[in-house]
Design a protein around this motif. Structure first.
Motif, short mmCIF file in Angstrom:
data_model
loop_
_atom_site.label_atom_id
_atom_site.label_comp_id
_atom_site.label_asym_id
_atom_site.label_seq_id
_atom_site.Cartn_x
_atom_site.Cartn_y
_atom_site.Cartn_z
N TYR A 90 -30.99 48.88 -16.28
CA TYR A 90 -31.67 47.64 -16.64
C TYR A 90 -30.67 46.64 -17.22
N TYR A 91 -29.83 47.10 -18.14
CA TYR A 91 -28.86 46.21 -18.79
C TYR A 91 -27.85 45.66 -17.79
N PHE A 92 -27.12 46.56 -17.12
CA PHE A 92 -26.07 46.10 -16.21
C PHE A 92 -26.65 45.45 -14.96
N GLY A 93 -27.84 45.88 -14.55
CA GLY A 93 -28.50 45.25 -13.40
C GLY A 93 -28.86 43.80 -13.66
N SER A 94 -29.07 43.46 -14.92
CA SER A 94 -29.37 42.06 -15.24
C SER A 94 -28.13 41.19 -15.15
N LEU A 95 -26.95 41.80 -15.16
CA LEU A 95 -25.69 41.05 -15.09
C LEU A 95 -25.12 40.99 -13.68
N GLY A 96 -25.56 41.89 -12.83
CA GLY A 96 -25.05 41.94 -11.46
C GLY A 96 -26.17 42.35 -10.52
N GLN A 97 -25.81 42.97 -9.42
CA GLN A 97 -26.77 43.43 -8.43
C GLN A 97 -26.97 44.93 -8.58
N LEU A 98 -28.20 45.38 -8.67
CA LEU A 98 -28.53 46.80 -8.77
C LEU A 98 -29.23 47.23 -7.49
N GLU A 99 -28.71 48.28 -6.87
CA GLU A 99 -29.33 48.84 -5.67
C GLU A 99 -29.67 50.30 -5.93
N ARG A 100 -30.92 50.67 -5.65
CA ARG A 100 -31.37 52.05 -5.83
C ARG A 100 -31.48 52.70 -4.46
N THR A 101 -30.88 53.87 -4.32
CA THR A 101 -31.03 54.67 -3.10
C THR A 101 -31.53 56.05 -3.53
N PRO A 102 -31.93 56.90 -2.59
CA PRO A 102 -32.38 58.23 -2.98
C PRO A 102 -31.29 59.08 -3.64
N HIS A 103 -30.02 58.74 -3.42
CA HIS A 103 -28.95 59.59 -3.94
C HIS A 103 -28.12 58.96 -5.06
N ALA A 104 -28.29 57.66 -5.33
CA ALA A 104 -27.48 57.02 -6.39
C ALA A 104 -28.00 55.63 -6.72
N LEU A 105 -27.54 55.14 -7.85
CA LEU A 105 -27.72 53.74 -8.22
C LEU A 105 -26.37 53.07 -8.07
N TYR A 106 -26.37 51.86 -7.53
CA TYR A 106 -25.13 51.12 -7.31
C TYR A 106 -25.21 49.78 -8.03
N LEU A 107 -24.15 49.47 -8.74
CA LEU A 107 -24.01 48.17 -9.37
C LEU A 107 -22.90 47.42 -8.66
N ARG A 108 -23.14 46.11 -8.44
CA ARG A 108 -22.13 45.27 -7.81
C ARG A 108 -22.15 43.90 -8.47
N HIS A 109 -20.97 43.35 -8.58
CA HIS A 109 -20.82 41.96 -9.01
C HIS A 109 -19.64 41.40 -8.24
N PRO A 110 -19.91 40.76 -7.09
CA PRO A 110 -18.84 40.29 -6.21
C PRO A 110 -17.84 39.35 -6.88
N GLU A 111 -18.28 38.60 -7.88
CA GLU A 111 -17.38 37.65 -8.54
C GLU A 111 -16.47 38.32 -9.55
N LEU A 112 -16.78 39.56 -9.94
CA LEU A 112 -15.95 40.31 -10.89
C LEU A 112 -15.62 41.69 -10.32
N PRO A 113 -14.88 41.75 -9.22
CA PRO A 113 -14.64 43.03 -8.55
C PRO A 113 -13.83 44.03 -9.37
N ASP A 114 -13.07 43.59 -10.34
CA ASP A 114 -12.25 44.51 -11.13
C ASP A 114 -12.95 45.00 -12.40
N TYR A 115 -14.15 44.52 -12.65
CA TYR A 115 -14.91 44.94 -13.84
C TYR A 115 -15.72 46.17 -13.45
N HIS A 116 -15.23 47.34 -13.83
CA HIS A 116 -15.80 48.59 -13.36
C HIS A 116 -17.23 48.83 -13.80
N ASP A 117 -17.61 48.37 -14.98
CA ASP A 117 -18.99 48.58 -15.42
C ASP A 117 -20.00 47.91 -14.50
N LEU A 118 -19.59 46.88 -13.79
CA LEU A 118 -20.49 46.16 -12.89
C LEU A 118 -20.23 46.47 -11.42
N ASN A 119 -19.32 47.37 -11.13
CA ASN A 119 -18.99 47.72 -9.74
C ASN A 119 -18.77 49.22 -9.66
#
Length: 135
Positions: free
Chosen positions: A24-53
């Motif tokens: 919920y927290y990190f998803g509000s800062l970037g993109q959160l994708e839920r799949t049956p096997h994992a949750l993925y966080l992405r923030h294309p503008e901050l590719p080196d920020y690991h908490d969001l990617n």
């Protein structure tokens, strides 16, 4: 608010609840994708920020752990060059952590506490104060 006694009695329930809070927290800062096997966080503008990617909350869900590991790596490589995966105790017990290491991911263990529930987790002792000196 969850039943804190139920969370305390079952560490897997606590881990699931904390994971949802993190999503919920990190998803509000970037993109959160839920799949049956994992949750993925992405923030294309901050590719080196690991908490969001990164991928986290990896679960076997009836798949082979190696297949889950391969899917996670493939999906992360398609999004950006560096593969960052958080492996929790459930994923480790399911063999996903071992599969990721077998595929070449190197573990990087850092002692950190992202959040604590006062009545469930003992408060860590604080280090002695540090004096900041300006140069």
């Amino acid at each position: 608010m969850p039943n804190l006694n139920a969370l305390r009695d079952n560490s897997d329930n606590l881990a699931e609840w904390l994971c949802e809070q993190e999503a919920y927290y990190f998803g509000s800062l970037g993109q959160l994708e839920r799949t049956p096997h994992a949750l993925y966080l992405r923030h294309p503008e901050l590719p080196d920020y690991h908490d969001l990617n990164r991928a986290f909350h990896l679960r076997d869900e009836g798949r082979d752990p190696m297949r889950v590991a391969q899917e996670v790596i493939k999906r992360l490589q398609a999004g950006h060059s560096e593969v960052v995966v958080d492996v929790d105790s459930v994923a480790e017990r399911q063999g996903i952590g071992s599969a990721l290491r077998h595929l070449g991911l190197l573990p990087f263990v850092v002692p950190m506490q992202l959040m604590a529930i006062e009545h469930l987790i003992a408060k860590p002792s604080l280090p002695s104060p540090i004096e900041i000196v300006s140069l």
